[in-house]
Design a protein around this motif. Structure first.
Motif, PDB file in Angstrom:
ATOM      1  N   THR A  51       0.840  -1.204   0.000  1.00 29.03           N
ATOM      2  CA  THR A  51       0.000   0.000   0.000  1.00 29.03           C
ATOM      3  C   THR A  51       0.875   1.254   0.000  1.00 29.03           C
ATOM      4  OG1 THR A  51      -0.201  -0.238   2.413  1.00 29.03           O
ATOM      5  CG2 THR A  51      -2.006  -1.079   1.055  1.00 29.03           C
ATOM      6  N   ASN A 251      -1.824  -1.271  -5.086  1.00 32.89           N
ATOM      7  CA  ASN A 251      -2.061  -0.621  -3.785  1.00 32.89           C
ATOM      8  C   ASN A 251      -3.012  -1.426  -2.892  1.00 32.89           C
ATOM      9  OD1 ASN A 251      -1.194   1.872  -2.367  1.00 32.89           O
ATOM     10  ND2 ASN A 251      -3.385   2.170  -2.118  1.00 32.89           N
ATOM     11  N   VAL A 290      -2.918   3.703  -9.694  1.00 30.31           N
ATOM     12  CA  VAL A 290      -1.644   3.813  -8.996  1.00 30.31           C
ATOM     13  C   VAL A 290      -0.646   4.603  -9.839  1.00 30.31           C
ATOM     14  CG1 VAL A 290       0.374   2.505  -8.221  1.00 30.31           C
ATOM     15  CG2 VAL A 290      -1.919   1.779  -7.543  1.00 30.31           C
TER      16      VAL A 290
END
Length: 390
Positions: A51, A251, A290
């Motif tokens: 993450t 993520n 992302v």
């Protein structure tokens, strides 16, 4: 329901592959997590470097939600616009106009795809590094050096030769005309956050070219900003034939990729490999979100904050800290005693999520969006955590 009750339910139904969970987390936001009892933690591990944009990132959440509301899955008999767009963007990161992408659900699957692809060279020998970790499936495990992981499942596939990480002479001696690929991590995360020695990637590229082998770089943990670059090995001025990615790409949503360039890009043909879920529209939407977010100064922040964190910890001058190593926001705090597991447990009790990949090393992999101000409290708390287990 309380933490204790949920842990008991977990142990009653889950296979004992991970041991008893240390916490049951129920919510995350940005750089923080909350457990089932409502206690807040500073996340300095990012779900093992996953993450990078923090928890519940609004851009990623919106992209996943919108895509699932329009098209969730069609199988790889068909394509989707998010899949094509993500493949184009990942291929472009390599700088090779002929790059091609195979999507997976995880890092170990990306490495399985790359391992199979090396067999299509007509050669079977792969040279990997001592201290390496490439995954837990049978093929990826064959490329992983840790005997504790390997021995219960032997015999493992393939002709894999291990050489000391960073030893150019040993690599040159092992490489020959039977070598299909040389496999390297830019930073060996599971081995205690050990960066590749200066010049070794370039030497590996030369040796691979000399014997006609592929250079395969595992960027599952190090790629997509974790080390301050989209692809960490490019900071060494090296080009790879095979690149494997996962972790930070979604993520938190499962997505991985195997990227091939040059002659490796055309090796895989229809029917030789497959995946049901790899590159599905929702995973691809997460990956695109992302990449969108990484364009907004995140890489620069990862480099700057990572450098500050390494400096700040070393500046403590604590007698139990031998030093800090790593790149960007992937750091290993090397201790003078093998008490890392105890320190990590103490940190968790104090509200900090870290881990101990080796008995004498603490691994820190905060979200790439974290600032020095976010992490200063952990630095201040670290001496006390070390003193309690010194």
């Amino acid at each position: 329901m309380t933490q204790q009750e949920l842990q008991a339910r977990y142990e009653a139904v889950m296979m004992n592959a991970f041991g008893a969970p240390k916490r049951v987390f129920e919510r995350g936001e940005g750089i923080h997590l909350w457990d089932a009892d409502g206690r807040r933690y500073l996340d300095l591990l990012s779900g093992l470097a996953v993450t990078g944009l923090g928890h519940a990132h609004p851009g990623v959440t919106a992209a996943i939600t919108a895509q699932l509301g329009s098209l969730g899955h069609v199988s790889n008999f068909f394509a989707s616009q998010p899949q094509v767009r993500l493949a184009e963007r990942l291929a472009a990161l390599t700088g090779h106009p002929d790059a091609r992408v195979f999507f997976t659900n995880s890092g170990t699957e990306a490495n399985e795809a790359a391992f199979k692809l090396t067999r299509l060279t007509g050669r079977t020998k792969v040279i990997a590094m001592e201290g390496a970790f490439h995954g837990r499936t049978m093929g990826a495990l064959a490329l992983t050096a840790n005997p504790k992981y390997r021995e219960p499942f032997e015999p493992l596939p393939g002709e894999v030769v291990f050489v000391p990480f960073g030893d150019e002479a040993a690599l040159r001696a092992a490489a020959d005309e039977r070598t299909a690929a040389i496999l390297i991590e830019t930073v060996q995360g599971e081995n205690g956050v050990v960066p590749v020695p200066d010049g070794f990637l370039a030497a590996s590229r030369r040796i691979a070219d000399e014997v006609g082998a592929l250079l395969w770089i595992d960027e599952v943990q190090t790629g997509l900003g974790r080390c301050g670059e989209y692809l960490a090995h490019q900071a060494d001025g090296v080009s790879a034939d095979l690149i494997t990615l996962a972790k930070g790409l979604g993520n938190g949503f499962p997505v991985g990729a195997c990227i091939a360039t040059g002659r490796a890009a055309s090796l895989l043909q229809p029917g030789q490999h497959g995946t049901t879920f790899g590159g599905n529209p929702v995973a691809a939407a997460a990956g695109n979100a992302v990449l969108d977010a990484l364009e907004g100064g995140v890489l620069e922040n990862a480099r700057a904050t990572g450098a500050w964190l390494a400096w700040a910890i070393e500046a403590l001058g604590h007698p139990r800290i031998e030093g800090v190593r790593g790149r960007g926001m992937l750091l290993g705090v090397v201790l003078t005693r093998d008490v890392a597991a105890q320190v990590a447990d103490a940190a968790l009790k104090a509200g900090y999520v870290i881990n101990a990949p080796r008995p004498g090393v603490l691994r820190l992999a905060p979200p790439l969006i974290a600032t020095p101000e976010d992490l200063a409290g952990f630095v201040e708390a670290l001496p006390g955590l070390l003193d309690a287990h010194g």
